[in-house]
Design a protein around this motif. Sequence first.
Motif, PDB file in Angstrom:
ATOM      1  N   SER A  30       0.846  -1.199   0.000  1.00 48.80           N
ATOM      2  CA  SER A  30       0.000   0.000   0.000  1.00 48.80           C
ATOM      3  C   SER A  30       0.879   1.245   0.000  1.00 48.80           C
ATOM      4  O   SER A  30       0.515   2.268  -0.575  1.00 48.80           O
ATOM      5  N   ASN A  31       2.017   1.178   0.653  1.00 51.98           N
ATOM      6  CA  ASN A  31       2.975   2.268   0.573  1.00 51.98           C
ATOM      7  C   ASN A  31       4.362   1.759   0.926  1.00 51.98           C
ATOM      8  O   ASN A  31       4.511   0.643   1.446  1.00 51.98           O
ATOM      9  N   ILE A  32       5.342   2.546   0.629  1.00 52.33           N
ATOM     10  CA  ILE A  32       6.708   2.204   1.003  1.00 52.33           C
ATOM     11  C   ILE A  32       7.356   3.431   1.619  1.00 52.33           C
ATOM     12  O   ILE A  32       7.113   4.557   1.177  1.00 52.33           O
ATOM     13  N   GLN A  33       8.129   3.206   2.651  1.00 55.80           N
ATOM     14  CA  GLN A  33       8.826   4.289   3.319  1.00 55.80           C
ATOM     15  C   GLN A  33      10.328   4.045   3.227  1.00 55.80           C
ATOM     16  O   GLN A  33      10.771   2.901   3.132  1.00 55.80           O
ATOM     17  N   TRP A  34      11.077   5.132   3.271  1.00 56.61           N
ATOM     18  CA  TRP A  34      12.538   5.050   3.273  1.00 56.61           C
ATOM     19  C   TRP A  34      13.072   5.743   4.521  1.00 56.61           C
ATOM     20  O   TRP A  34      12.594   6.814   4.899  1.00 56.61           O
ATOM     21  N   TYR A  35      14.066   5.095   5.107  1.00 58.68           N
ATOM     22  CA  TYR A  35      14.708   5.613   6.313  1.00 58.68           C
ATOM     23  C   TYR A  35      16.215   5.624   6.120  1.00 58.68           C
ATOM     24  O   TYR A  35      16.770   4.818   5.374  1.00 58.68           O
ATOM     25  N   LYS A  36      16.879   6.535   6.854  1.00 59.81           N
ATOM     26  CA  LYS A  36      18.325   6.585   6.868  1.00 59.81           C
ATOM     27  C   LYS A  36      18.806   6.452   8.304  1.00 59.81           C
ATOM     28  O   LYS A  36      18.240   7.077   9.220  1.00 59.81           O
ATOM     29  N   GLN A  37      19.838   5.640   8.476  1.00 54.90           N
ATOM     30  CA  GLN A  37      20.421   5.474   9.800  1.00 54.90           C
ATOM     31  C   GLN A  37      21.915   5.790   9.723  1.00 54.90           C
ATOM     32  O   GLN A  37      22.666   5.095   9.045  1.00 54.90           O
ATOM     33  N   ARG A  38      22.318   6.826  10.409  1.00 54.98           N
ATOM     34  CA  ARG A  38      23.741   7.154  10.480  1.00 54.98           C
ATOM     35  C   ARG A  38      24.432   6.178  11.426  1.00 54.98           C
ATOM     36  O   ARG A  38      23.791   5.618  12.320  1.00 54.98           O
ATOM     37  N   PRO A  39      25.719   5.973  11.259  1.00 59.89           N
ATOM     38  CA  PRO A  39      26.450   5.058  12.151  1.00 59.89           C
ATOM     39  C   PRO A  39      26.246   5.430  13.620  1.00 59.89           C
ATOM     40  O   PRO A  39      26.431   6.587  14.002  1.00 59.89           O
ATOM     41  N   GLY A  40      25.822   4.464  14.415  1.00 51.85           N
ATOM     42  CA  GLY A  40      25.591   4.694  15.839  1.00 51.85           C
ATOM     43  C   GLY A  40      24.289   5.392  16.152  1.00 51.85           C
ATOM     44  O   GLY A  40      24.009   5.680  17.324  1.00 51.85           O
ATOM     45  N   GLY A  41      23.491   5.689  15.138  1.00 53.10           N
ATOM     46  CA  GLY A  41      22.253   6.437  15.354  1.00 53.10           C
ATOM     47  C   GLY A  41      21.013   5.581  15.209  1.00 53.10           C
ATOM     48  O   GLY A  41      21.089   4.354  15.172  1.00 53.10           O
ATOM     49  N   HIS A  42      19.877   6.241  15.139  1.00 52.55           N
ATOM     50  CA  HIS A  42      18.613   5.550  14.969  1.00 52.55           C
ATOM     51  C   HIS A  42      18.047   5.847  13.581  1.00 52.55           C
ATOM     52  O   HIS A  42      18.414   6.851  12.964  1.00 52.55           O
ATOM     53  N   PRO A  43      17.173   4.989  13.080  1.00 57.16           N
ATOM     54  CA  PRO A  43      16.569   5.255  11.763  1.00 57.16           C
ATOM     55  C   PRO A  43      15.783   6.550  11.790  1.00 57.16           C
ATOM     56  O   PRO A  43      15.051   6.836  12.732  1.00 57.16           O
ATOM     57  N   VAL A  44      15.940   7.306  10.709  1.00 55.65           N
ATOM     58  CA  VAL A  44      15.234   8.570  10.557  1.00 55.65           C
ATOM     59  C   VAL A  44      14.428   8.522   9.271  1.00 55.65           C
ATOM     60  O   VAL A  44      14.962   8.183   8.210  1.00 55.65           O
ATOM     61  N   PHE A  45      13.163   8.844   9.377  1.00 53.85           N
ATOM     62  CA  PHE A  45      12.261   8.811   8.223  1.00 53.85           C
ATOM     63  C   PHE A  45      12.703   9.813   7.169  1.00 53.85           C
ATOM     64  O   PHE A  45      13.015  10.972   7.470  1.00 53.85           O
ATOM     65  N   LEU A  46      12.732   9.346   5.903  1.00 55.57           N
ATOM     66  CA  LEU A  46      13.058  10.231   4.788  1.00 55.57           C
ATOM     67  C   LEU A  46      11.811  10.606   4.000  1.00 55.57           C
ATOM     68  O   LEU A  46      11.559  11.782   3.734  1.00 55.57           O
ATOM     69  N   ILE A  47      11.045   9.566   3.574  1.00 54.96           N
ATOM     70  CA  ILE A  47       9.937   9.844   2.675  1.00 54.96           C
ATOM     71  C   ILE A  47       8.992   8.655   2.630  1.00 54.96           C
ATOM     72  O   ILE A  47       9.380   7.535   3.005  1.00 54.96           O
ATOM     73  N   GLN A  48       7.772   8.903   2.175  1.00 54.28           N
ATOM     74  CA  GLN A  48       6.803   7.842   1.951  1.00 54.28           C
ATOM     75  C   GLN A  48       6.257   7.972   0.535  1.00 54.28           C
ATOM     76  O   GLN A  48       5.952   9.064   0.073  1.00 54.28           O
TER      77      GLN A  48
END
Lengths: 114, 115
Positions: A30-48
Amino acid sequence: GQQVMQIPQYQHVQEGEDFTTYCNSSTTLSNIQWYKQRPGGHPVFLIQLVKSGEVKKQKRLTFQFGEAKKNSSLHITATQTTDVGTYFCAGLPYSGAGSYQLTFGKGTKLSVIP
Amino acid sequence: DAGITQSPRHKVTETGTPVTLRCHQTENHRYMYWYRQDPGHGLRLIHYSYGVKDTDKGEVSDGYSVSRSKTEDFLLTLESATSSQTSVYFCAISLDRSFSNQPQHFGDGTRLSIL
């Protein structure tokens, strides 16, 4: 159950080169999301992405959702050292059991060589 | 960043001991999730909650239980920790489960080592 495959697992690029990661689902989404995780960090939402064939841009990042809503890609133009991290796609299935559960791909770890 | 606090941030414990991880949010979001992240496996859903006292299992729920007695708190318990549960645990929240542009916001994670 639903599976989301993401390739490549790792990518090393020279700064200024382009980068693409691909995501494929075993079921229609139904949808797809993209996340970015920097080294040592947590996933951060980019886009849906929600619509079939949808293309969205964020500066040097271009996101696409396939016509069949089973695949997606993230393309980065002219990578910079600030792009370093792991990029995850996450798909939400249309219906049935697990409808409320995002299934994450295993991620693509991007390294940028200055 | 969304108001999500995970505690503890780091914990080392022994096999067979009970462990409870806490996720606290100040956003009044309805949905809360617990994931584990392991090399080569990405993020895998353990349990999630869609309201107070309403929880459901995720992909890798065996060996874990959860509780949500208040909107703002979601607890993850390992009743008898095993070495295979050594991982980084992330809590996430979302306003709504629907596809109306509702992303998940993640906490900073808890690094759990079970010896």
